[in-house]
Scaffold this motif. Structure first.
Motif, PDB file in Angstrom:
ATOM      1  N   GLY A 219       0.809  -1.209   0.000  1.00  0.00           N
ATOM      2  CA  GLY A 219       0.000   0.000   0.000  1.00  0.00           C
ATOM      3  C   GLY A 219       0.846   1.265   0.000  1.00  0.00           C
ATOM      4  O   GLY A 219       0.503   2.260  -0.647  1.00  0.00           O
TER       5      GLY A 219
ATOM      6  N   SER B 287       2.161   1.660  -3.479  1.00  0.00           N
ATOM      7  CA  SER B 287       1.048   2.043  -4.356  1.00  0.00           C
ATOM      8  C   SER B 287       0.684   3.513  -4.177  1.00  0.00           C
ATOM      9  O   SER B 287       0.432   4.233  -5.159  1.00  0.00           O
ATOM     10  N   ASP B 288       0.675   3.987  -2.943  1.00  0.00           N
ATOM     11  CA  ASP B 288       0.371   5.401  -2.678  1.00  0.00           C
ATOM     12  C   ASP B 288       1.428   6.319  -3.293  1.00  0.00           C
ATOM     13  O   ASP B 288       1.102   7.388  -3.827  1.00  0.00           O
TER      14      ASP B 288
ATOM     15  N   GLU C 201       3.034  12.251   1.241  1.00  0.00           N
ATOM     16  CA  GLU C 201       2.418  11.690   0.046  1.00  0.00           C
ATOM     17  C   GLU C 201       3.466  11.204  -0.942  1.00  0.00           C
ATOM     18  O   GLU C 201       3.208  10.287  -1.726  1.00  0.00           O
TER      19      GLU C 201
END
Length: 511
Positions: free
Chosen positions: A23, A26-27, A178
């Motif tokens: 994850g 993927s982010d 992010e």
């Protein structure tokens, strides 16, 4: 593995849950596709934040490095914080210039086609760090990756657990979570990371792990940069200043307790100079670590071996040598202390010559002359660094022209790593790819070729008329026009070739 786990536990390092890793990657990949990191101003601001992370927490990093490596404040500032911060500053100041599209001259035929080379981010990149310089070789590549506009996942080495923990605590207090993340862990976590897709992987470490990483990356056809080390030789010529050579070689070997990928691994020297050189090493040793002040074990300037596993490995090398220990040799496993140790009259098949030492042992291998030294170096794997001490310009020229290495330095050790204007990297078994300064930016950038061919308006019609001879039906007349347009000719003299019969002395194929 056990030593790394112990170090991480002692530091209180929290490992990233394995099931969270896909994850996270993927982010990061999704964040890249938003285009956020393409902004040069955004990249600069992230780099400035990184610089302030080190400025605001300098003492915290010095303390973590002392816990991990027994480092002095001087070595931590000089080798880690100062160089890394300077590289960030240089990158921020030069990023506009580095990122500016280049417009090469492609020839008159393509003058109107807007030939351009754009340095563009690759995507999401992975940086796998090493424990011996937990800031320089872990955050250093990240600087180039951020500058190039990528999103980045950093996996610090758990062996330097205190510094890995501090990085994890501070990373997303300063950098955009992010786009820039950290994963901590051991082999299972690293394996889970390598199972993910990246656009570039940067690894610093040993060749065994480097091969595993290259194999994992091949699944995705992912490019890699491998900084792998090896046995970096020193040749001390009869024309050298032995006192200066001794000081600089002993410093390079004892800095960070010899745990440096470009540390001088062994010394090649003419037979007749060995005793004089050893005498100069002893003088330098006394200057660095005066006996009146308790010697090297009491010195605050000398680091420690990273863990007991590495201490035992080095002690086994020392116990197995058939050379003569002429300086140092003392150690204490409980303190992970091993003194800088010089071993004379070492043979090529000695225990200390079988692999990279990565510690404070310095073998001396007597040779006949510079040619014998070069032959010896060339009989082994290409090293990451190669050092020469000589005053004779002919010796220097011969040495540089007849050896291969990641870098070659005359007159000193280690310092080329600190020169950001020079690319740093290996060749052959010592690795491939470069970083530092602009080389880092280039390493994490894709050089994207582009043309903007005129296809509308008056200019488009002119270009269409000029290039119309490329279209079918193909004829010799049209081929002649294309040859003329492309200036397709060979006008230089034919070189001598013993494998060919005599022909005309020159040729031109333009027609």
């Amino acid at each position: 593995m056990a030593a790394a786990t112990t170090a991480a536990a002692e530091a209180g390092l929290q490992y990233t849950p394995i099931d969270a890793i896909p994850g996270i990657v993927s982010d990061l990949r999704a964040a890249f596709l938003t285009g956020k990191t393409r902004s040069i101003e955004y990249r600069k601001n992230q780099l400035k934040q990184l610089a302030y992370m080190f400025k605001d927490h300098q003492d915290d990093f010095i303390q973590s490095l002392q816990k991990d490596l027994g480092r002095s404040r001087f070595e931590s500032v000089f080798a880690e914080l100062m160089g890394t911060t300077n590289e960030i500053v240089e990158t921020v100041n030069k990023l506009d210039k580095w990122a500016k599209p280049a417009k090469p001259w492609a020839g008159l035929a393509w003058a109107a086609h807007g030939a351009t080379v754009r340095s563009e981010p690759k995507g999401t990149v992975l940086v796998l760090g090493a424990w011996n310089y937990p800031i320089t070789v872990q955050v250093g590549p990240v600087i180039g990756a951020i500058a190039a506009g990528n999103t980045v996942l950093l996996k610090p080495s758990e062996v330097a657990g205190h510094t890995a923990k501090l990085l994890a605590e501070l990373w997303n207090k300063y950098l955009d979570p992010e786009c820039f993340r950290i994963v901590n862990g051991g082999i299972p976590e690293t394996t889970a990371v390598l199972d993910q897709r990246f656009e570039h992987i940067f690894y610093t470490g040993n060749g065994t792990v480097g091969r595993i990483i290259a194999e994992k990356a091949a699944k995705w056809l992912c490019p890699t940069t491998l900084e792998l080390g090896g046995k970096s030789p020193v040749y001390v010529d009869k024309s050298a200043d032995l006192a200066i050579a001794a000081h600089r070689i002993l410093w390079g070997k004892s800095f960070n307790c010899g745990q440096t990928c470009i540390a001088p691994d062994y010394v090649l020297i003419p037979h007749e100079l060995q005793d004089r050189f050893v005498a100069e090493l002893k003088k330098a040793y006394e200057r660095f670590y005066p006996q009146l002040k308790g010697g090297v074990n009491a010195s605050e300037s000398y680091a420690r071996i990273i863990n007991t596993g590495h201490w035992k490995r080095l002690n086994a090398m020392l116990s197995g040598t058939k050379g003569k220990v002429v300086l140092g040799g003392e150690g204490d496993e409980a303190q992970k202390f091993l003194a800088p140790t010089v071993i004379a009259d070492v043979r090529v098949d000695d225990a200390v010559m079988s692999g990279e030492i990565f510690g404070p042992l310095l073998p001396i291998v007597p040779v006949r002359d510079v040619k014998a030294a070069v032959d010896f170096i060339n009989s082994r794997d290409q090293p990451l660094a190669l050092y020469l001490f000589a005053g004779d310009s002919k010796v220097k020229q011969f040495f540089f022209d007849n050896t291969r290495s990641g870098a070659c330095v005359q007159g000193d050790t280690l310092l080329h790593f600190a020169v950001d204007a020079l690319p740093f990297g290996g060749t052959g078994p010592s690795g491939y790819g470069n970083y530092h300064g602009k080389a880092s930016f280039d390493q994490f950038s894709h050089q994207r070729a582009s043309l903007d061919a005129p296809s509308t308006g008056i200019l488009g019609k002119i270009i269409e008329a000029v290039m119309a001879s490329r279209y079918p039906p193909y004829t010799d007349a049209n081929l002649k026009k294309m040859r003329a347009l492309a200036a397709y000719s060979v006008s230089f003299s034919r070189p001598n070739n013993p494998h060919q019969s005599k022909t005309a002395s020159s040729v031109s194929v333009a027609s």
